[in-house]
Design an enzyme around this catalytic site. Structure first.
Site, short mmCIF file in Angstrom:
data_model
loop_
_atom_site.label_atom_id
_atom_site.label_comp_id
_atom_site.label_asym_id
_atom_site.label_seq_id
_atom_site.Cartn_x
_atom_site.Cartn_y
_atom_site.Cartn_z
N THR A 46 42.56 39.89 54.96
CA THR A 46 42.11 39.68 53.71
C THR A 46 43.05 38.62 52.91
O THR A 46 44.58 38.76 52.98
CB THR A 46 42.31 41.06 52.67
OG1 THR A 46 42.13 40.74 51.33
CG2 THR A 46 43.58 41.55 52.81
N ARG A 100 45.28 20.79 26.39
CA ARG A 100 44.45 22.01 26.50
C ARG A 100 45.05 23.13 27.35
O ARG A 100 46.09 22.85 28.01
CB ARG A 100 43.08 21.80 27.43
CG ARG A 100 42.23 20.59 27.04
CD ARG A 100 41.27 21.08 26.01
NE ARG A 100 40.58 20.01 25.70
CZ ARG A 100 39.34 19.61 26.24
NH1 ARG A 100 39.10 20.23 27.36
NH2 ARG A 100 38.31 18.71 25.88
N MET A 151 41.52 34.86 43.23
CA MET A 151 40.91 36.10 43.71
C MET A 151 41.99 37.22 43.58
O MET A 151 43.08 36.78 43.76
CB MET A 151 40.56 35.91 45.40
CG MET A 151 39.46 35.07 45.36
SD MET A 151 37.91 35.78 45.08
CE MET A 151 37.68 36.61 46.46
N GLY A 152 41.70 38.36 43.85
CA GLY A 152 42.56 39.45 43.62
C GLY A 152 41.95 40.77 42.95
O GLY A 152 42.37 40.88 41.60
N ARG A 153 40.97 41.42 43.50
CA ARG A 153 40.40 42.60 42.83
C ARG A 153 41.25 43.47 42.39
O ARG A 153 41.09 43.86 41.18
CB ARG A 153 39.37 43.16 43.67
CG ARG A 153 38.56 44.25 43.34
CD ARG A 153 37.50 44.47 44.18
NE ARG A 153 37.72 44.42 45.63
CZ ARG A 153 37.14 44.97 46.57
NH1 ARG A 153 35.60 45.25 46.57
NH2 ARG A 153 37.55 45.04 47.90
N GLY A 190 34.53 39.33 53.86
CA GLY A 190 34.66 37.84 53.48
C GLY A 190 35.25 37.22 54.88
O GLY A 190 36.23 37.69 55.33
N ASP A 194 43.33 38.57 49.60
CA ASP A 194 44.20 39.43 48.67
C ASP A 194 45.51 39.93 48.87
O ASP A 194 46.16 40.15 47.95
CB ASP A 194 43.16 40.32 48.11
CG ASP A 194 41.94 39.75 47.41
OD1 ASP A 194 41.84 38.63 47.18
OD2 ASP A 194 40.87 40.65 47.11
#
Length: 223
Positions: free
Chosen positions: A125, A162, A169-171, A10, A127
């Protein structure tokens, strides 16, 4: 020397800055020639490349994305892929290859290096999940953007009473969620490294509600 260069995975802020730095330092300081491969590992696999010069990389510093293009091509999944890369590097008389990428791109680079190819990696990355480095480029910008989004949602959550869930993101790593959640004042932060009980999360939110705080922000890492 002739050095190959590619960007894989990415895109993120800073890719063109690294390309520019490699080209300028390589040519100005060491007199190297720099060859840019197109679209990640697809470039050396299919011998798609372009010569990079100081002139061709002028003005790219503030640009997003990558002038070389990117892809998620994994040459190790192609039969004979590693051998084709080695042959193409030999044909182009390359003395080394720099792979700019994250977990997948550098995983390929590591395997090729173990196989005897002169390959090095630059950790990229958002992440921030690459070992042996404190911070990968792209991470800081991702945290800034996520923090800004969380900050803007506070008034909406409060106005409408609410509970808002913000997924970032952060697999496999919760760095963005943790940093942005803390900076943005999230009430609950959920990351892959720390198992959680959804009932406990609900209890915490109900306790906050019972204290007169009728809104909450929950930040969740995608992993």
């Amino acid at each position: 020397m002739r050095i190959g260069l590619l960007t894989g995975g990415g895109d993120c802020p800073g890719l063109n800055a690294v390309i520019r730095a490699v080209v300028r330092k390589g040519i100005d300081r060491y007199g190297h020639a720099i060859v840019g491969f197109r679209d990640g590992w697809r470039g050396p696999l299919e011998n798609a490349y372009q010569e990079l010069t100081i002139e061709s990389t002028r003005g790219i510093l503030p640009r997003g994305g990558t002038i070389l293009g990117s892809s998620r091509t994994n040459p190790l999944k192609d039969e004979g892929g590693a051998a084709r890369i080695e042959e193409n590097m030999r044909t182009l008389h390359l003395d080394g290859l720099i792979a700019i990428g994250g977990e997948d791109t550098l995983g390929v680079a590591s395997r090729l290096y173990d196989g005897g190819l002169p390959v090095m990696g630059v950790p990229k990355t958002i992440d921030n999940d690459i070992g042996a480095t404190d911070m990968t480029f792209g991470f800081d910008t991702a945290v800034q953007v996520a923090t800004d989004a969380i900050d803007r949602l506070h008034t909406t959550a409060e106005s409408h009473h609410r509970i808002l869930v913000v997924e970032v993101m952060g697999r496999h790593a919760g760095w963005i969620a943790l940093h942005a959640g803390l900076a943005g004042g999230a009430d609950v932060i959920l990351i892959p490294e720390r198992p959680f009980d959804i009932d406990e999360v609900c209890r915490l939110l109900r306790r906050r509600h019972s204290r007169g705080r009728y809104f909450s922000i929950v930040v969740v890492a995608e992993g």
